[in-house]
Design an enzyme around this catalytic site. Structure first.
Site, PDB file in Angstrom:
ATOM      1  N   GLY A  38      -1.958   4.078  -6.344  1.00  0.00           N
ATOM      2  CA  GLY A  38      -2.003   3.250  -7.539  1.00  0.00           C
ATOM      3  C   GLY A  38      -2.849   2.034  -7.228  1.00  0.00           C
ATOM      4  CB  ALA A  81      -4.764  -0.092  -3.337  1.00  0.00           C
ATOM      5  CG  ASP A  82       1.905   1.260  -2.387  1.00  0.00           C
ATOM      6  OD1 ASP A  82       1.878   0.903  -1.197  1.00  0.00           O
ATOM      7  OD2 ASP A  82       2.826   1.929  -2.878  1.00  0.00           O
ATOM      8  CB  THR A  83      -1.729   5.254  -0.470  1.00  0.00           C
ATOM      9  OG1 THR A  83      -2.936   4.691  -0.971  1.00  0.00           O
ATOM     10  CG2 THR A  83      -1.886   6.760  -0.341  1.00  0.00           C
TER      11      THR A  83
END
Length: 185
Positions: free
Chosen positions: A102, A65-67
């Site tokens: 994402g 995940a990446d924010t």
């Protein structure tokens, strides 16, 4: 089935642990950069790279995940200094921004890609409030220089969307894992 979180984020670990007791944490070593200017494409690509980085070395279902925080289409990353944190918080003051996460779940060699967008409005912040918040130390390891789940919650006027997304781990991921056969514990 073995579940692996490809992240060193204590917040992601905590949220995943609320639903699934048995999982491993194996942080990815890849850079959080991509060639995409579009925020959604950027976070999905970074999440995808994180997940594959861990999947190629370990058996199991891997979550990457990446924010990011965006304001007027510009990505505000994690501040490197207190001065940069103050600048970001000043930009966010009184405005609506988006928090975009994402994710990529790799299960049996197949990708499940997705994203979540949450709108967040900050109160009008004065210089003293910004100084105080940065002095807490919370702002330096977080996208957009704040953490809604901590003292940074006082900066927020309202949110529209998934609260857990603002922390960096949207509920869509939990739902996908249940669909894949992982049981809540």
């Amino acid at each position: 089935m073995k579940l692996i979180l490809a992240s060193q984020s204590p917040r992601r670990r905590e949220i995943l642990g609320r639903f699934f007791r048995d999982f491993d944490v194996i942080p990815s070593q890849i850079s959080e950069e991509s060639n995409f200017q579009d925020s959604i494409a950027h976070v999905i690509e970074v999440a995808r790279k994180k997940a594959w980085d861990v999947y190629k070395e370990h058996d199991g279902t891997v979550i990457g995940a990446d924010t990011v925080v965006t304001l007027d289409g510009k990505i505000l990353g994690k501040p490197k200094t207190p001065e940069e944190a103050k600048q970001m918080l000043g930009l966010l003051s009184g405005k609506v921004h988006e928090v975009i996460t994402g994710y990529c779940i790799i299960h049996e060699g197949k990708e499940i890609l997705g994203h979540e967008v949450t709108k967040v409005k900050f109160r009008e912040l004065d210089k003293d409030e910004i100084e105080w918040y940065v002095s807490t130390g919370e702002s330096l390891d977080k996208a957009g220089a704040y953490g809604i789940q901590g003292k940074g919650g006082v900066l927020v006027e309202w949110i529209k969307g998934d609260y857990y997304n603002v922390i960096g781990f949207p509920m869509k991921i939990i739902v996908e894992l249940e669909r894949l056969g992982f049981s809540f514990s």
